[in-house]
Design an enzyme around this catalytic site. Structure first.
Site, PDB file in Angstrom:
ATOM      1  N   ASP A  47     -14.664   5.061 -16.374  1.00 36.12           N
ATOM      2  CA  ASP A  47     -13.951   4.680 -17.587  1.00 36.12           C
ATOM      3  C   ASP A  47     -12.778   3.768 -17.252  1.00 36.12           C
ATOM      4  O   ASP A  47     -12.190   3.864 -16.177  1.00 36.12           O
ATOM      5  CB  ASP A  47     -13.451   5.942 -18.283  1.00 36.12           C
ATOM      6  CG  ASP A  47     -13.284   5.768 -19.774  1.00 36.12           C
ATOM      7  OD1 ASP A  47     -13.470   4.651 -20.277  1.00 36.12           O
ATOM      8  OD2 ASP A  47     -12.969   6.764 -20.438  1.00 36.12           O
TER       9      ASP A  47
ATOM     10  N   GLU B 279     -12.172  -1.924 -17.302  1.00 35.64           N
ATOM     11  CA  GLU B 279     -11.799  -3.207 -17.885  1.00 35.64           C
ATOM     12  C   GLU B 279     -10.296  -3.362 -18.077  1.00 35.64           C
ATOM     13  O   GLU B 279      -9.826  -4.432 -18.447  1.00 35.64           O
ATOM     14  CB  GLU B 279     -12.515  -3.411 -19.232  1.00 35.64           C
ATOM     15  CG  GLU B 279     -12.026  -2.516 -20.344  1.00 35.64           C
ATOM     16  CD  GLU B 279     -12.640  -1.120 -20.360  1.00 35.64           C
ATOM     17  OE1 GLU B 279     -12.553  -0.473 -21.410  1.00 35.64           O
ATOM     18  OE2 GLU B 279     -13.191  -0.661 -19.350  1.00 35.64           O
TER      19      GLU B 279
ATOM     20  N   ASP C 232     -14.785   2.387 -26.653  1.00 38.64           N
ATOM     21  CA  ASP C 232     -14.130   2.663 -27.938  1.00 38.64           C
ATOM     22  C   ASP C 232     -13.237   1.507 -28.356  1.00 38.64           C
ATOM     23  O   ASP C 232     -12.046   1.681 -28.586  1.00 38.64           O
ATOM     24  CB  ASP C 232     -13.282   3.934 -27.820  1.00 38.64           C
ATOM     25  CG  ASP C 232     -14.104   5.122 -27.382  1.00 38.64           C
ATOM     26  OD1 ASP C 232     -15.175   5.327 -27.966  1.00 38.64           O
ATOM     27  OD2 ASP C 232     -13.682   5.825 -26.459  1.00 38.64           O
TER      28      ASP C 232
END
Length: 89
Positions: A9, A12, A75
């Site tokens: 996770d 980025e 998300d």
């Protein structure tokens, strides 16, 4: 179930002012950072688990496919914010 894996996770979210070990900034490696991140985890899992593992990254690039077993888009916000919006996908 006997499956080992990693959920990668926030790959980025490299800060643009981060400094890499070779002196480059986060802004300079932003386009290749996720590949380096996934490749490092993949290589460790290949050495330790062979083919008995799963890698589930959120951030993926055009050349990341060989380093993951699946992915999820994350998300993101439904806007064009560079850090949290559609460009971050």
């Amino acid at each position: 179930a006997g499956v080992d894996g990693w959920k990668l996770d926030d790959g980025e979210f490299l800060p643009l002012n981060a400094r890499m070990h070779d002196g480059r900034t986060g802004a300079q490696v932003k386009s290749s950072y996720t590949k380096m991140y996934h490749q490092a985890v993949f290589e460790v899992m290949e050495r330790t688990k062979r083919s008995d593992y799963a890698i589930l990254p959120r951030a993926v690039g055009a050349s990341n496919q060989k380093y993951m077993t699946s992915f999820w888009a994350g998300d993101q916000n439904a806007d064009f914010d560079l850090q949290l919006g559609l460009p971050s996908v």
